[in-house]
Scaffold this motif. Structure first.
Motif, PDB file in Angstrom:
ATOM      1  N   ARG A   1      73.627   3.581 133.217  1.00 48.75           N
ATOM      2  CA  ARG A   1      74.304   3.537 131.915  1.00 48.75           C
ATOM      3  C   ARG A   1      73.255   3.321 130.836  1.00 48.75           C
ATOM      4  O   ARG A   1      72.300   2.559 131.034  1.00 48.75           O
TER       5      ARG A   1
ATOM      6  N   HIS B   1      81.897   6.601 129.344  1.00 45.22           N
ATOM      7  CA  HIS B   1      80.972   7.616 128.854  1.00 45.22           C
ATOM      8  C   HIS B   1      81.409   8.122 127.480  1.00 45.22           C
ATOM      9  O   HIS B   1      82.497   8.685 127.331  1.00 45.22           O
TER      10      HIS B   1
ATOM     11  N   PHE C   1      72.919  11.836 127.268  1.00 44.71           N
ATOM     12  CA  PHE C   1      72.483  10.935 128.333  1.00 44.71           C
ATOM     13  C   PHE C   1      71.247  11.486 129.040  1.00 44.71           C
ATOM     14  O   PHE C   1      70.261  10.757 129.257  1.00 44.71           O
TER      15      PHE C   1
ATOM     16  N   GLY D   1      82.284  14.757 125.933  1.00 37.76           N
ATOM     17  CA  GLY D   1      81.333  15.080 126.985  1.00 37.76           C
ATOM     18  C   GLY D   1      80.778  16.482 126.824  1.00 37.76           C
ATOM     19  O   GLY D   1      80.933  17.131 125.790  1.00 37.76           O
TER      20      GLY D   1
ATOM     21  N   LEU E   1      73.650  12.393 135.733  1.00 42.10           N
ATOM     22  CA  LEU E   1      75.007  11.994 135.399  1.00 42.10           C
ATOM     23  C   LEU E   1      75.945  13.088 135.828  1.00 42.10           C
ATOM     24  O   LEU E   1      75.713  14.263 135.542  1.00 42.10           O
TER      25      LEU E   1
ATOM     26  N   ASP F   1      77.132  14.165 127.770  1.00 43.73           N
ATOM     27  CA  ASP F   1      76.363  14.478 128.976  1.00 43.73           C
ATOM     28  C   ASP F   1      74.922  14.843 128.630  1.00 43.73           C
ATOM     29  O   ASP F   1      73.963  14.336 129.212  1.00 43.73           O
TER      30      ASP F   1
ATOM     31  N   LEU G   1      76.910   5.309 127.157  1.00 45.03           N
ATOM     32  CA  LEU G   1      76.756   6.595 127.837  1.00 45.03           C
ATOM     33  C   LEU G   1      76.567   6.353 129.326  1.00 45.03           C
ATOM     34  O   LEU G   1      75.853   5.429 129.721  1.00 45.03           O
ATOM     35  N   GLY G   2      77.170   7.179 130.139  1.00 44.66           N
ATOM     36  CA  GLY G   2      76.974   7.068 131.580  1.00 44.66           C
ATOM     37  C   GLY G   2      78.070   6.285 132.259  1.00 44.66           C
ATOM     38  O   GLY G   2      79.247   6.372 131.892  1.00 44.66           O
ATOM     39  N   GLU G   3      77.681   5.509 133.247  1.00 47.08           N
ATOM     40  CA  GLU G   3      78.628   4.779 134.095  1.00 47.08           C
ATOM     41  C   GLU G   3      79.434   3.778 133.285  1.00 47.08           C
ATOM     42  O   GLU G   3      78.933   3.151 132.349  1.00 47.08           O
TER      43      GLU G   3
END
Length: 215
Positions: free
Chosen positions: A204, A176, A54, A45, A4, A51, A151-153
């Motif tokens: 994601r 995110h 994830f 994040g 990520l 981050d 979380l993520g994309e």
């Protein structure tokens, strides 16, 4: 290992994990007693926040592929899955914090706490979930809640009313660290989906917290 891209700000000055106050979530009334709360950036994040969570979930969770019957044939479920029941240890301390905070905040309205956690890994834009409601168990006949940490994309969560229920299709872009909570009658009077992405996108992870007996 899935990766990520964190923000440049987080890379330079990575803060400890921070949860935004749940009472700052914006509620959108739907119809027939359904509603949605949306809180962008609920979890900050950085390596100690969204981050890091994830990355840990992508590698530490025992993700599994499933196949399901579709009419006259078996097909692959277009995402990877994991489930943690009431007595299971969650795979990261931040998920314990999240479940506790959600239970404390929503218990006066829900009448109980969140007990289970279901995880989905959308590996790329071709992974998705079709239109459905979480109606296995009490969600079929009673008001309940499903809280989702994304979380993520960024992916779109779509909602549409059941036939005969007033209302029009809604879309929420879940980024995110974002939170969305579907409450009231939403699981039996509305459907939700995460459609395939028409443009290339990264992975994601969706973490769904549910009360006892809601699947």
């Amino acid at each position: 290992m899935l990766s990520l891209q964190g923000s440049l700000f987080d890379a330079v000055d990575a803060p400890a994990a921070v949860w935004r106050p749940l009472d700052t979530a914006r509620r959108t009334p739907l119809s027939a007693g359904a509603w949605v709360d949306h809180l962008p950036g609920w979890l900050a994040g950085g390596p100690e926040g969204a981050d890091g969570l994830f990355e840990r979930l992508s590698t530490d969770v025992p993700w599994r592929a499933e196949r399901r019957q579709m009419y006259d044939r078996e097909v692959d479920v277009p995402r990877l899955l994991a489930f943690y029941g009431e007595d299971a240890q969650l795979p990261h301390a931040l998920l314990v914090e999240a479940r506790s905070a959600l239970s404390t905040h929503y218990r006066p309205e829900l009448g109980e706490g969140f007990r289970t956690a279901g995880l989905c890994l959308y590996r790329d834009g071709s992974d998705s979930v079709a239109w459905h409601g979480d109606r296995i168990g009490r969600g079929r006949s009673a008001d309940t809640m499903v809280a989702i940490l994304s979380l993520g994309e960024t992916r779109r969560l779509m909602l549409r009313p059941e036939p005969g229920v007033p209302g029009s299709t809604r879309a929420f872009a879940l980024g995110h660290g974002d939170l969305v909570v579907m409450g009231g009658s939403s699981q039996r009077t509305w459907q939700h989906a995460v459609p395939k992405s028409s443009t290339p996108c990264g992975p994601r992870i969706s973490v769904q917290f549910r009360p006892r007996g809601v699947l």
